[in-house]
Design a protein around this motif. Structure first.
Motif, PDB file in Angstrom:
ATOM      1  N   LYS A  21       0.749  -1.183   0.030  1.00  0.00           N
ATOM      2  CA  LYS A  21       0.024   0.171   0.050  1.00  0.00           C
ATOM      3  C   LYS A  21       0.978   1.351  -0.091  1.00  0.00           C
ATOM      4  CE  LYS A  21      -0.465   0.111   5.006  1.00  0.00           C
ATOM      5  NZ  LYS A  21      -1.234   0.223   6.147  1.00  0.00           N
ATOM      6  N   HIS A  22       0.278   2.337  -0.326  1.00  0.00           N
ATOM      7  CA  HIS A  22       0.999   3.610  -0.341  1.00  0.00           C
ATOM      8  C   HIS A  22       0.576   4.634   0.135  1.00  0.00           C
ATOM      9  CE1 HIS A  22       4.342   1.959  -2.708  1.00  0.00           C
ATOM     10  NE2 HIS A  22       3.468   1.118  -3.550  1.00  0.00           N
ATOM     11  N   GLU A  23       0.484   5.090   1.256  1.00  0.00           N
ATOM     12  CA  GLU A  23       0.296   6.394   1.993  1.00  0.00           C
ATOM     13  C   GLU A  23       1.184   7.715   1.481  1.00  0.00           C
ATOM     14  OE1 GLU A  23      -2.479   6.541   3.946  1.00  0.00           O
ATOM     15  OE2 GLU A  23      -2.800   4.249   3.989  1.00  0.00           O
ATOM     16  N   ASN A  24       0.428   8.544   1.455  1.00  0.00           N
ATOM     17  CA  ASN A  24       1.386   9.833   1.140  1.00  0.00           C
ATOM     18  C   ASN A  24       1.824  10.470   2.224  1.00  0.00           C
ATOM     19  OD1 ASN A  24       0.635   9.649  -1.635  1.00  0.00           O
ATOM     20  ND2 ASN A  24      -1.245  10.441  -1.315  1.00  0.00           N
ATOM     21  N   SER A  25       3.233  10.243   2.379  1.00  0.00           N
ATOM     22  CA  SER A  25       4.107  10.887   3.526  1.00  0.00           C
ATOM     23  C   SER A  25       4.555  12.119   3.125  1.00  0.00           C
ATOM     24  CB  SER A  25       5.076   9.867   4.099  1.00  0.00           C
ATOM     25  OG  SER A  25       6.329  10.599   4.711  1.00  0.00           O
ATOM     26  N   GLU A  26       4.403  13.174   4.188  1.00  0.00           N
ATOM     27  CA  GLU A  26       4.994  14.296   3.800  1.00  0.00           C
ATOM     28  C   GLU A  26       6.314  14.845   4.294  1.00  0.00           C
ATOM     29  OE1 GLU A  26       1.819  16.711   5.493  1.00  0.00           O
ATOM     30  OE2 GLU A  26       0.380  16.410   3.947  1.00  0.00           O
ATOM     31  N   GLY A  27       7.104  13.418   4.612  1.00  0.00           N
ATOM     32  CA  GLY A  27       8.473  13.627   5.014  1.00  0.00           C
ATOM     33  C   GLY A  27       8.564  13.830   6.500  1.00  0.00           C
ATOM     34  N   ILE A  28       8.961  14.780   7.302  1.00  0.00           N
ATOM     35  CA  ILE A  28       9.216  14.759   8.542  1.00  0.00           C
ATOM     36  C   ILE A  28       8.194  15.426   9.201  1.00  0.00           C
ATOM     37  CG2 ILE A  28      10.690  15.527  10.550  1.00  0.00           C
ATOM     38  CD1 ILE A  28      13.258  15.535   8.175  1.00  0.00           C
ATOM     39  N   TYR A  29       7.642  14.568  10.289  1.00  0.00           N
ATOM     40  CA  TYR A  29       6.410  15.264  10.990  1.00  0.00           C
ATOM     41  C   TYR A  29       6.763  15.917  12.291  1.00  0.00           C
ATOM     42  CZ  TYR A  29       3.292  13.138   7.467  1.00  0.00           C
ATOM     43  OH  TYR A  29       2.597  12.884   6.210  1.00  0.00           O
ATOM     44  N   THR A  30       6.082  17.102  12.527  1.00  0.00           N
ATOM     45  CA  THR A  30       6.326  17.646  13.794  1.00  0.00           C
ATOM     46  C   THR A  30       5.140  17.297  14.488  1.00  0.00           C
ATOM     47  OG1 THR A  30       7.728  19.431  12.914  1.00  0.00           O
ATOM     48  CG2 THR A  30       6.807  19.529  15.092  1.00  0.00           C
ATOM     49  N   LEU A  31       5.348  16.725  15.850  1.00  0.00           N
ATOM     50  CA  LEU A  31       3.967  16.599  16.664  1.00  0.00           C
ATOM     51  C   LEU A  31       4.317  17.311  18.080  1.00  0.00           C
ATOM     52  CD1 LEU A  31       3.884  12.520  16.214  1.00  0.00           C
ATOM     53  CD2 LEU A  31       2.796  14.119  14.933  1.00  0.00           C
ATOM     54  N   GLU A  32       3.207  17.616  18.561  1.00  0.00           N
ATOM     55  CA  GLU A  32       3.341  18.150  19.925  1.00  0.00           C
ATOM     56  C   GLU A  32       2.906  16.895  20.920  1.00  0.00           C
ATOM     57  OE1 GLU A  32       2.362  22.493  20.285  1.00  0.00           O
ATOM     58  OE2 GLU A  32       0.655  21.574  19.230  1.00  0.00           O
ATOM     59  N   TYR A  33       3.645  16.837  21.904  1.00  0.00           N
ATOM     60  CA  TYR A  33       3.910  15.888  23.006  1.00  0.00           C
ATOM     61  C   TYR A  33       3.329  16.305  24.572  1.00  0.00           C
ATOM     62  CZ  TYR A  33       5.749  12.244  25.647  1.00  0.00           C
ATOM     63  OH  TYR A  33       5.783  11.117  26.849  1.00  0.00           O
ATOM     64  N   ASN A  34       2.530  15.580  25.341  1.00  0.00           N
ATOM     65  CA  ASN A  34       2.047  16.099  26.709  1.00  0.00           C
ATOM     66  C   ASN A  34       3.039  15.115  27.577  1.00  0.00           C
ATOM     67  OD1 ASN A  34       1.293  16.355  28.963  1.00  0.00           O
ATOM     68  ND2 ASN A  34      -0.679  17.080  28.293  1.00  0.00           N
ATOM     69  N   SER A  35       4.119  15.527  28.171  1.00  0.00           N
ATOM     70  CA  SER A  35       4.902  14.708  29.032  1.00  0.00           C
ATOM     71  C   SER A  35       4.191  14.009  30.201  1.00  0.00           C
ATOM     72  CB  SER A  35       6.421  15.296  29.344  1.00  0.00           C
ATOM     73  OG  SER A  35       6.218  16.333  30.281  1.00  0.00           O
ATOM     74  N   SER A  36       3.206  14.693  30.218  1.00  0.00           N
ATOM     75  CA  SER A  36       2.500  14.336  31.677  1.00  0.00           C
ATOM     76  C   SER A  36       1.401  13.070  31.349  1.00  0.00           C
ATOM     77  CB  SER A  36       1.602  15.492  32.591  1.00  0.00           C
ATOM     78  OG  SER A  36       2.667  16.377  33.031  1.00  0.00           O
ATOM     79  N   THR A  37       0.863  13.093  30.059  1.00  0.00           N
ATOM     80  CA  THR A  37      -0.063  12.167  29.639  1.00  0.00           C
ATOM     81  C   THR A  37       0.109  11.123  28.554  1.00  0.00           C
ATOM     82  OG1 THR A  37      -1.191  13.469  28.102  1.00  0.00           O
ATOM     83  CG2 THR A  37      -1.969  13.810  30.345  1.00  0.00           C
ATOM     84  N   GLY A  38       1.130  11.654  27.827  1.00  0.00           N
ATOM     85  CA  GLY A  38       1.542  10.675  26.658  1.00  0.00           C
ATOM     86  C   GLY A  38       0.946  11.137  25.563  1.00  0.00           C
ATOM     87  N   GLU A  39      -0.036  12.087  25.398  1.00  0.00           N
ATOM     88  CA  GLU A  39      -0.748  12.569  24.373  1.00  0.00           C
ATOM     89  C   GLU A  39      -0.040  13.041  23.259  1.00  0.00           C
ATOM     90  OE1 GLU A  39      -4.785  14.923  23.175  1.00  0.00           O
ATOM     91  OE2 GLU A  39      -3.999  15.075  25.423  1.00  0.00           O
ATOM     92  N   LEU A  40      -0.455  12.715  22.044  1.00  0.00           N
ATOM     93  CA  LEU A  40       0.278  13.328  20.879  1.00  0.00           C
ATOM     94  C   LEU A  40      -0.817  14.114  20.086  1.00  0.00           C
ATOM     95  CD1 LEU A  40       2.448  10.166  19.939  1.00  0.00           C
ATOM     96  CD2 LEU A  40       3.472  12.399  20.611  1.00  0.00           C
TER      97      LEU A  40
END
Length: 360
Positions: A21-40
């Motif tokens: 299968k071929h999803e379309n990746s946009e390269g490098i992703y920047t996510l935000e992360y909550n170090s108290s809950t593990g949420e992204l």
């Protein structure tokens, strides 16, 4: 309002030709992360070179580097906007080889070291004041083979890892069944073979990644082909490696062997490693007296082919990047037992390979 106090940068495959299968990746992703809950949560993405699979962050937190895992053999530099997490590409340089797959920045922030899988070589590049890259200052072509005619017909450098004192680079070469050891010459920008040239694993093991124990006197090497971890004592002065033991990463009678990544907990009590096929993280307790490993558990990653994973800087959560199911799952770490438990946080990212944390 959730406190997203970290950025997580995710390297991906933009052209995973070996997948159906071929999803379309946009390269490098920047996510935000909550170090108290593990949420992204998603923030932005940046398209650099093809297949920016593995990443490294400069010690000053202002620059990020990615391999271009392709036949062109490139590494790229990006500036990091700390306010937004947005990446801006600065430049690219050749690794003088093909298929770069892993990279590390030395602790002074002056040099980038790169492992080239397809070409079987190690490269060193100087870093400019603004974070951009100069042409390679050192290149070492590996040579040799091992017993697996399909996987070990020649050298395949799979990662390049700098010890705690910034004196030596250890390069697990899957094709040679050796961990090559190079001295890091910061004055001249050179890698040179060490007086003790390598550590060795059992023929046919295929060493891939490794991690140093916080003590700096133990090294744990993950072997992809045999699905094992080999523990070594490590002499920080000479880089001599002496095998302590080798253990399997899989349950008995499970036949698919394909390990990917390994990390040691911040307190040095546990070692974690990912199994593709079994789609799990295996957990071992580390004996503080002799460095030996005691099995704790396997944790499903709830997705296909967990490639790399990351323990957050506080050691509270583990993020597992499932390459084939195109998602990242968050797990809480029990620091007393080493066990992982699902946070129920999951985020979709096309073909994730590598996760790197940066405090906002």
């Amino acid at each position: 309002m959730s406190n997203f106090d970290y950025y997580v940068f995710v390297g991906t495959y933009t052209k995973p030709m070996w997948l159906d299968k071929h999803e379309n990746s946009e390269g490098i992703y920047t996510l935000e992360y909550n170090s108290s809950t593990g949420e992204l949560k998603h923030k932005s993405s940046t398209m650099g070179d093809e297949n920016p699979s593995f990443l490294a962050i400069h010690p000053n937190g202002k620059s990020l580097y990615s391999v271009g895992e392709n036949e062109g053999g490139t590494v790229s530099s990006f500036s990091i906007n700390k306010e937004t997490g947005q990446l801006t590409q600065l430049n690219s340089q050749s690794t003088k080889s093909i298929g770069p797959c892993h990279l590390s920045v030395d602790s002074t922030g002056k040099f980038l070291l790169v492992a080239n899988y397809s070409g079987g070589a190690s490269t060193m590049l100087p870093i400019n004041e603004n974070g951009s890259l100069k042409p390679a200052s050192s290149f070492i072509q590996h040579s040799g083979s091992s017993i697996d005619p399909e996987r070990q017909e020649g050298p395949h450098a799979h990662s390049i890892n700098i010890d705690h004192k910034n004196n030596f680079a250890l390069v697990p070469d899957l094709g040679l069944d050796k961990i090559l050891i190079f001295k890091i010459d910061l004055e001249n920008g050179k890698l040179t073979p060490n007086d003790i040239p390598h550590g060795e694993v059992k023929p046919g093991s295929g060493p891939r990644h490794l991690d140093f124990h916080p003590s700096g006197e133990l090294v744990y090497v993950l072997n992809e082909i045999s699905a094992t971890i080999t523990a070594f004592s490590y002499n920080p002065k000479t880089a001599e490696m002496k095998e302590i033991e080798t253990v399997s990463t899989l349950p008995k009678n499970f036949s698919t062997k394909s390990c990917a990544d390994i990390h040691i907990s911040k307190d040095g009590k546990y070692v974690y490693a990912s199994n593709r096929g079994h789609d799990s993280i295996v957990i071992f307790n580390i004996n503080e007296n002799n460095g030996k490993m005691e099995y704790v558990a396997h944790q499903s990653t709830f997705g296909g082919s967990p490639r790399n994973f990351g323990l957050d800087p506080d050691g509270n959560f583990l993020l597992a990047a499932n390459q084939d199911s195109c998602d990242i799952y968050s797990f809480e770490v029990d620091k007393k037992s080493g066990l992982l438990s699902s946070t129920d946080f999951r985020i979709e990212v096309p073909y994730p390979v590598c996760v790197k944390f940066l405090k906002k």
